[in-house]
Design a protein around this motif. Structure first.
Motif, mmCIF file in Angstrom:
data_model
loop_
_atom_site.group_PDB
_atom_site.id
_atom_site.type_symbol
_atom_site.label_atom_id
_atom_site.label_comp_id
_atom_site.label_asym_id
_atom_site.label_seq_id
_atom_site.Cartn_x
_atom_site.Cartn_y
_atom_site.Cartn_z
ATOM 1 N N ARG A 59 0.849 -1.195 0.000
ATOM 2 C CA ARG A 59 0.000 0.000 0.000
ATOM 3 C C ARG A 59 0.890 1.253 0.000
ATOM 4 O O ARG A 59 2.096 1.164 -0.185
ATOM 5 N N GLN A 60 0.293 2.410 0.204
ATOM 6 C CA GLN A 60 1.076 3.650 0.184
ATOM 7 C C GLN A 60 0.888 4.435 1.470
ATOM 8 O O GLN A 60 -0.210 4.489 2.021
ATOM 9 N N GLY A 61 1.987 5.074 1.929
ATOM 10 C CA GLY A 61 1.869 6.067 2.997
ATOM 11 C C GLY A 61 1.892 5.537 4.412
ATOM 12 O O GLY A 61 1.559 6.255 5.348
ATOM 13 N N CYS A 62 2.289 4.252 4.611
ATOM 14 C CA CYS A 62 2.319 3.672 5.952
ATOM 15 C C CYS A 62 3.435 4.283 6.804
ATOM 16 O O CYS A 62 4.467 4.723 6.289
ATOM 17 N N VAL A 63 3.256 4.250 8.111
ATOM 18 C CA VAL A 63 4.279 4.695 9.065
ATOM 19 C C VAL A 63 5.625 4.035 8.749
ATOM 20 O O VAL A 63 6.672 4.691 8.785
#
Lengths: 300, 300
Positions: free
Chosen positions: A176-180
């Protein structure tokens, strides 16, 4: 007579074996290279041999085995699709241990195990509500609330590394995109350093940490930005379980206040007012693998 | 002999009083206008009179009082700085009840109370891990993990309405920007409808719901966007406590699948793969105030 248990920390690179008594003393330690073993069965066999060795050295008997492993599932005693291990699918880890040793075995996620260790012997001693965050190749976490680890319905609770903090942000290892994890893991810190310094030099998070301590402005800015992202994520996490403290663990925490200060600032800036100035950010007070060994041991 | 307790739901507009037996039967109900009372003392006195009336009608004695209230603090038995009540500061609610009635009283957050009711008698029956989300003037929540409500270190856990989902987004009543509440509460739904329809007509969320059911494209789009935001927020929440289900409650859920479907779609789109297709979104199965009355009653 002291009761002895084995605490095992299986990591992508190393596996650490400890024999622990009821006072939390790790009297025997051993280290194996996880990657040296072609199958989980072989690794388990080697761990059991090491436990046997420890029993002989200490002249004791181990009554139970606790294991912390990436994607360890407490309910099923399995490792479920761990992205950081070369073995794919569902591995029936607890059964493999029982088969190889005849000793009762409990399995959990490595970050959960470490959170337990921290609660029993470390910075979270006597705390009933805290978050435990491990910064390393990935970002893992263990959530303790009401004095208990939260496992969740399927045994996969506490995946704070995969909370999305930037919509359409960096690609994460999870697909996915933008995870911690794409902003605060060790590889992400390197990525941020490359962005800020506009270089592509080969460098590790540890080296960036050294540079920051020596005043390198790009490295300092890297930790400032990492802390910004982490603090934002943690403010949202605090709104979930209302912890007393957040314990940070892992390589990048060696940056000390260069990471902690911007994280705490960003946390305060983003916290709902009822929580402001009420949530401490602390560094783990246990040596590298001790928290996971002690935590795994305390499972049983 | 049946044991009776009083379950009280204090809201910004109405306060509902129920007398409940151990089977969860609400045999007596009464409603007071919260705003009719100038001080908390007067409201408590009126509630205690109502309880007395119920005791006489049913010929029973109430052995304990459970109260759900906005910003109710379980640990201290207080209401702490409730933004939706006209009384400011910290109100020692449990003490006021004991003083007025001599009956043991426990207080909690209204959403927490409703979550308890749902777990004992509603859609979350037999669940040990779920999120309970109330959509209304604000967005409230109760988190149940390991079969227990999570209160957090200070009694303020479960503020999912104040998780930030849009950096520099809409102004929220809490003074920050981009909270779930600013996108998914009833007033936020009106705001979204105004944005989409490019009108400023006076309209309520309930009316937008009716419009959507009658095929109004702006109203349908409003619920699509609301579900988008809510599903995104919930995906991040699932990564915290790994629930079996998410129960939605409150006025806007009257939109039914017009809200549930886009929420579930957005949830699935944003979930970490291990949770995909494993978390149900359900509507509360209890009538309006019953969940809070039953939950408050089940506290004691």
């Amino acid at each position: 007579m002291s009761k002895w248990v084995a605490g095992i920390d299986i990591g992508g690179t190393n596996t650490v074996v400890g024999l622990v008594n009821h006072k939390g003393l790790i009297a025997y330690r051993d280290k194996l290279k996880t990657e040296d073993y072609a199958t989980p069965e072989e690794l388990v066999k080697a761990i059991c041999l090491s436990i046997k060795k420890g029993e002989l050295q200490l002249e004791v008997r181990v009554s139970a085995i606790g294991v912390g492993a990436p994607s360890g599932n407490f309910y099923h005693g399995t490792i479920d699709h761990a992205p950081n291990l070369k073995w794919k699918g569902v591995i029936p880890l607890a059964s493999l241990f029982v088969k190889a040793s005849g000793i009762k075995t409990v399995v959990t996620n490595d970050a959960n195990a470490a959170a337990m260790g921290e609660m029993k012997y470390g910075a979270a001693k006597h705390m009933r509500d805290f978050l435990y965050i491990t910064l390393g190749t990935g970002v893992g976490s263990g959530i303790v609330a009401n004095g208990q680890l939260i496992y969740g319905h399927l045994g996969f609770a506490g995946e704070l590394g995969h909370v999305i903090i930037e919509k359409d942000g960096r690609i994460c290892g999870c697909g996915r995109q933008g995870c911690v994890e794409a902003y605060c893991s060790a590889p992400a810190i390197v990525f941020t350093y490359h962005e800020i310094s506009k270089t592509k030099q080969e460098i590790t998070a540890t080296e960036i940490c050294e540079l920051a301590k020596n005043g390198d402005k790009y490295a300092i800015e890297t930790f400032n930005k990492t802390g910004d992202w982490l603090g934002f994520a943690l403010a949202n996490s605090v709104a979930h379980t209302g912890p007393e403290a957040i314990i940070l663990f892992g390589g990048p925490t060696a940056a000390g206040n260069l990471l902690i200060d911007p994280t705490q600032n960003s946390l305060e800036k983003n916290l709902l007012y009822v929580y402001r100035n009420k949530v401490k950010i602390l560094r783990s007070s246990l040596p590298e693998s001790d928290s996971a060994i002690l935590g795994a041991a305390s499972l049983v």
